[in-house]
Enzyme design. Structure first.
Site, short mmCIF file in Angstrom:
data_model
loop_
_atom_site.label_atom_id
_atom_site.label_comp_id
_atom_site.label_asym_id
_atom_site.label_seq_id
_atom_site.Cartn_x
_atom_site.Cartn_y
_atom_site.Cartn_z
N TRP A 149 1.05 -0.94 -0.08
CA TRP A 149 0.09 0.08 0.13
C TRP A 149 0.42 1.45 -0.41
O TRP A 149 1.72 1.15 0.49
CB TRP A 149 -0.53 -0.28 1.12
CG TRP A 149 -1.72 1.57 1.56
CD1 TRP A 149 -2.58 1.54 0.40
CD2 TRP A 149 -1.66 2.35 2.05
NE1 TRP A 149 -2.88 2.84 1.15
CE2 TRP A 149 -2.33 3.41 1.93
CE3 TRP A 149 -0.17 2.93 3.34
CZ2 TRP A 149 -2.55 4.62 2.71
CZ3 TRP A 149 -0.45 3.38 3.65
CH2 TRP A 149 -0.77 4.94 3.48
N ASP B 59 -14.79 10.80 0.19
CA ASP B 59 -15.71 10.05 1.13
C ASP B 59 -15.90 10.73 1.88
O ASP B 59 -15.55 12.03 2.53
CB ASP B 59 -14.31 9.00 1.93
CG ASP B 59 -15.24 7.87 2.70
OD1 ASP B 59 -16.74 7.94 3.05
OD2 ASP B 59 -14.02 7.17 3.62
N ARG C 266 -10.14 -1.59 8.26
CA ARG C 266 -10.51 0.22 8.32
C ARG C 266 -11.95 0.04 8.66
O ARG C 266 -12.56 0.89 8.33
CB ARG C 266 -10.46 0.52 7.00
CG ARG C 266 -9.98 1.91 7.03
CD ARG C 266 -10.15 2.12 5.12
NE ARG C 266 -9.82 3.86 4.68
CZ ARG C 266 -10.54 4.51 4.35
NH1 ARG C 266 -11.08 4.36 3.65
NH2 ARG C 266 -9.97 5.88 4.12
N LYS D 200 -15.76 7.72 -8.26
CA LYS D 200 -14.69 6.94 -8.29
C LYS D 200 -15.06 5.85 -6.96
O LYS D 200 -15.93 5.55 -6.52
CB LYS D 200 -14.17 7.86 -7.13
CG LYS D 200 -12.63 6.99 -6.75
CD LYS D 200 -12.53 8.35 -6.07
CE LYS D 200 -10.40 7.73 -5.14
NZ LYS D 200 -10.20 9.06 -4.06
N TRP D 201 -14.97 4.61 -7.75
CA TRP D 201 -15.31 2.97 -7.15
C TRP D 201 -14.35 3.01 -6.33
O TRP D 201 -13.16 1.92 -7.17
CB TRP D 201 -15.91 1.98 -8.15
CG TRP D 201 -16.36 0.80 -8.02
CD1 TRP D 201 -15.15 0.30 -7.63
CD2 TRP D 201 -16.90 0.60 -8.53
NE1 TRP D 201 -16.20 -1.35 -7.18
CE2 TRP D 201 -17.27 -0.52 -7.77
CE3 TRP D 201 -18.82 0.67 -9.42
CZ2 TRP D 201 -18.24 -1.62 -7.78
CZ3 TRP D 201 -19.50 0.12 -9.56
CH2 TRP D 201 -19.51 -1.29 -8.74
N ASP D 202 -14.53 2.84 -4.86
CA ASP D 202 -13.19 2.71 -3.99
C ASP D 202 -13.15 1.31 -3.89
O ASP D 202 -14.86 0.71 -3.73
CB ASP D 202 -13.20 3.67 -3.10
CG ASP D 202 -11.14 3.48 -2.55
OD1 ASP D 202 -10.51 2.77 -2.54
OD2 ASP D 202 -11.10 5.01 -1.60
N MET D 203 -12.20 0.56 -3.34
CA MET D 203 -12.26 -0.75 -2.23
C MET D 203 -10.97 -0.88 -1.25
O MET D 203 -10.19 -0.81 -2.17
CB MET D 203 -12.34 -1.68 -3.64
CG MET D 203 -12.94 -3.20 -2.86
SD MET D 203 -11.48 -4.05 -2.45
CE MET D 203 -11.50 -5.62 -2.54
N CYS E 156 -10.07 2.28 -7.61
CA CYS E 156 -10.01 2.45 -7.11
C CYS E 156 -9.17 1.75 -5.63
O CYS E 156 -10.17 0.32 -5.60
CB CYS E 156 -9.42 4.21 -6.56
SG CYS E 156 -8.64 4.28 -4.60
N ASP F 100 -2.13 5.76 -2.87
CA ASP F 100 -2.55 6.54 -2.09
C ASP F 100 -1.30 7.56 -1.41
O ASP F 100 -1.42 8.54 -0.88
CB ASP F 100 -3.19 6.05 -0.75
CG ASP F 100 -4.67 6.13 -0.43
OD1 ASP F 100 -5.11 6.21 -1.29
OD2 ASP F 100 -5.08 4.88 -0.12
C1 GLA Z 1 -8.34 5.20 0.16
C2 GLA Z 1 -8.92 6.03 -1.72
C3 GLA Z 1 -8.36 7.16 -1.28
C4 GLA Z 1 -9.76 8.01 -0.63
C5 GLA Z 1 -10.17 6.63 1.15
C6 GLA Z 1 -11.28 7.51 1.82
O1 GLA Z 1 -8.09 5.23 0.85
O2 GLA Z 1 -7.21 5.20 -2.21
O3 GLA Z 1 -8.26 7.98 -2.31
O4 GLA Z 1 -10.75 7.52 -1.45
O5 GLA Z 1 -10.01 5.90 0.43
O6 GLA Z 1 -11.60 6.76 2.54
#
Ligand code: GLA
Length: 725
Positions: free
Chosen positions: A196, A364, A440, A473-476, A523, A545
């Site tokens: 990471w 977020d 998290r 923005k589709w995060d995981m 993401c 990040d």
């Molecule tokens: C991840 C993404 C960040 C941000 C945070 C929000 O870490 O990589 O860019 O969007 O989540 O919680």
């Protein structure tokens, strides 16, 4: 062009610069003859006959001295007279594991069939597909090896399908997407690894007689290793040496292995991670492996990069966005984190607009009652505390400023403190009765469950329809632990990880097809799922990040080795940098972020006036070079001060953009020049100073690097193409 010669049994996949030969012998076994630079229509049927490796191994088919282990296999089985690492393994109902697939027939088709339920490179005018059908008569199974040759692009894609034409169920323990054998191990293994915030470092290791494994067991392709490996000749540089590589179009657990065997041959493979995968194939069912992209370069790493970039931009990215320059964005994350206040966000938007930004992204914290990571994932409705009037008026104001609007979601996740969890506590990944781990503060939704997939499709469709959204923005943000599902049968539990991926791809397919004009950004805590599978649905990815300009040099270099600049999110952020505390000049942060999809991750409204002026100029500069960066050709440049600088160049028909970043100042530095590459020798170029130079001069002498007493120093040159001599 793909051809087959009946008398010799030789298949020839002949690309623009590459040839790939397979040979079928009288026993109907398939052998890998060659992968390398292009040959004319030759029939090298002497190669197998001339292999005389010693071996302590059994004869196949009761033919004296017919030893499979001595021969380069095209898609090796388990348990016969080749005891090296197989490409697939099956378990039958009687508990036995050996199989014996033999060639039955083949077809050469124009175009390319799609892979059922999986992302893959799209069909194009220059492609042909070879389907080789094999059969195991003892167990009544059909196996089809698929090879698509993109002749112009000079790449080959491969995958395998297994169909149960018998009556008994079969367990698939492994089914690799591709396997290749090279005759010598005098090679280096190159892979992209890290963690990471430190993704895709280029690692290079000399091979010895060992088994190498690059893999993910984290449920996603992962920050740890990208699903890519290459074998490179020892002396390989940017422009010389042979490179053999594989990249998997898959976003889950994978394995890429290299096995140097006792006679020095090398077997290189890629596929789903077999250590976490079993699949029951019932009668009449077919299992489809993910697709592997095979790229050979005879001219070092630069050609490798160009072939991947071209293949992905031409055939993988959603066509609507593949050749469309991307908006300059501002993202609220590092500017505000969870502290979203309508008034200051609008101030940020106003300043951003004034400075030239085109897209405002609300990251977020906008939904449920999410003030930190402990709640609300799954509750994709607006937080009334933060947006008392709802999101509509807020978005309207953003739009009135002339900005596009983007929103952050993390659809695959669920917080224990959420409406969704209270309604569906059984929708998480878990092993019933056992403790599940928080990461998290969140759990992962069970995308192997069709009800969860349907819920996500409906929720996301509703969200995007309701608001005036241009970008998602589709995060995981976590790895999968305690893998298990409340809906799968005991047999299917072993299939969990792959079923999750199939579920995710179904959701992505439906949502992106319903909204083909929305720009989706992938993401996973940065680049934790930066892979070709996700790229099929989402044309860009947040690279890391870590937004520190100096850290980004190697992250972007590794990522850019195979993935094009137009797929990489790169933003200027605040100093001291939030991840590592380093202070770098604004100019250098800008130069580094101009290597991809440019944006800002900071509160622009709070900056001193002179920085705003600088940012305004920076954005203008980026807009002037954007199409060259995102649609042009990319070259890494050799720097005269090894390990203390990085330099790269983009070129198109109009201009050349050269960027140079020097990490540390050194005392008593001599003046050095940066040699360019990729220019046309007889074209005249205009330097920023107004001076004119020919391409051959610029490639021979380069441009002058400043001698400075300053760390993290950068230079950028934009050369206008004037005329051909
Ligand atoms: C991840 C993404 C960040 C941000 C945070 C929000 O870490 O990589 O860019 O969007 O989540 O919680």
């Amino acid at each position: 062009m793909i051809t087959f010669d009946e008398p010799t049994g030789i298949f020839h996949l002949q690309g623009k610069q590459t040839s790939y030969f397979i040979q079928k012998n009288e026993q109907n076994h398939l052998f890998h003859l060659y992968w390398g630079s292009r040959l004319e229509k030759r029939l090298p049927d002497y190669v197998l006959k001339e292999i005389k490796r010693a071996s302590y191994i059994a004869d196949a088919d009761h033919i004296t001295e017919y030893k499979l282990e001595r021969l380069p296999q095209e898609y090796p089985a388990f348990g016969n007279s080749d005891l090296r690492k197989p490409a697939y393994q099956l378990t039958f109902q009687n508990g036995t594991r050996i199989s014996d697939f033999r060639y039955v027939s083949h077809k050469i088709l124009e175009g390319k069939p799609e892979l059922e339920g999986l992302p893959s490179l799209r069909e194009s005018d220059d492609c042909q597909t070879l389907k080789i059908q094999l059969h195991d008569s003892y167990q009544n199974l059909d196996m089809t090896l698929f090879y698509t040759l993109y002749e112009e692009g000079d790449i080959i894609t491969r995958h395998v399908e297994l169909e149960n034409v018998g009556e008994d169920a079969v367990e698939i323990n492994q089914l690799n997407s591709a396997c290749v054998e090279l005759p010598t191990s005098d090679l280096d293994l190159l892979h992209l690894s890290g963690s990471w915030a430190r993704e895709n470092g280029i690692q290079r290791t000399p091979l010895s007689q060992l088994n190498y494994r690059v893999e993910s067991t984290r449920g996603s392709s992962s920050h740890e290793h990208n699903p890519f490996i290459a074998l490179v000749e020892k002396e390989t540089t940017e422009t010389t040496g042979s490179v053999y590589s594989m990249n998997l179009v898959y976003s889950g657990n994978f394995e890429a292995t290299v096995d140097v065997e006792m006679q020095d041959a090398v077997r290189m493979q890629i596929g789903i991670n077999s250590s976490l995968f079993d699949w029951q194939l019932n009668a009449s069912e077919t299992f489809v492996s993910p697709e592997a992209v095979l790229v050979y370069s005879q001219n070092g790493l630069q050609e490798l990069t160009h072939k991947y970039h071209n293949a992905y931009q031409e055939h993988l990215l959603p066509p609507k966005f593949a050749k469309e320059v991307r908006p300059v964005l501002v993202n609220s994350w590092e500017a505000c984190y969870f502290d979203l206040q309508e008034e200051s966000l609008l101030e940020l938007a106003q300043t951003s607009k004034d400075l030239g930004v085109e897209l405002f992204v609300l990251d977020d914290g906008w939904f449920g009652h999410r003030d930190d990571t402990s709640s609300s994932l799954g509750d994709w409705f607006v937080d009334q505390k933060k947006f008392p009037q709802g999101l509509e008026p807020f978005i309207r104001q953003i739009k009135q400023l002339g900005l596009d609007f983007g929103i952050w979601v993390e659809p695959e996740m669920i917080s224990e403190d959420s409406e969704l969890y209270r309604q569906h506590p059984d929708w998480c990944i878990e092993v019933p009765g056992r403790l599940k781990s928080y990461s998290r503060g969140q759990f992962v939704l069970d995308l192997a469950n069709t009800a969860v997939q349907d819920y996500l499709i409906a929720t996301l469709t509703e969200l995007v329809q309701r608001y005036d959204i241009d970008y998602v923005k589709w995060d995981m943000n976590r790895s999968m632990t305690e893998p298990g599902s409340n809906v799968l049968t005991s047999i299917q539990q072993k299939e969990f990880y792959h079923r999750y991926m199939l579920g995710l791809y179904r959701v992505l397919d439906q949502v992106t097809q319903t909204f083909p004009d929305i720009l989706f950004e992938n993401c996973a805590g940065g680049g934790g799922r930066f892979d070709a599978g996700m790229m099929y649905y989402m044309p860009q990815t947040w690279t890391s990040d870590d937004t520190d300009a100096i850290e980004r040099l190697s992250i972007q270099e590794g990522t850019g080795l195979i993935y094009p600049a137009i797929t990489m999110g790169a933003h200027v952020s605040q100093v001291p940098n939030h991840q590592i505390g380093r202070v770098t000049p604004l100019k250098t942060r800008g130069v580094v972020a101009m290597q991809g999809n440019f944006g800002y991750e900071m509160d622009l409204s709070k900056l001193p006036a002179e920085e705003k002026v600088e940012i305004k100029e920076q954005i203008q500069q980026f807009k002037a070079i954007r199409s060259t960066v995102q649609l042009g050709k990319f070259y890494r440049l050799a720097v005269p001060v090894r390990d203390n600088a990085k330099a790269w160049l983009f070129v198109d028909d109009q201009q050349v953009v050269i960027s140079y970043v020097q990490i540390h100042a050194k005392p008593n530095s001599p003046s050095k020049r940066l040699k360019l590459t990729g220019l046309s020798a007889n074209t005249l170029y205009q330097l920023p100073t107004g001076e004119k130079r020919y391409g051959d001069e610029l490639m021979a002498f380069g441009v002058a690097i400043d001698v400075v007493k300053e760390d993290f120093y950068s230079q950028q040159w934009i050369l206008k193409k004037l005329e051909e001599a």
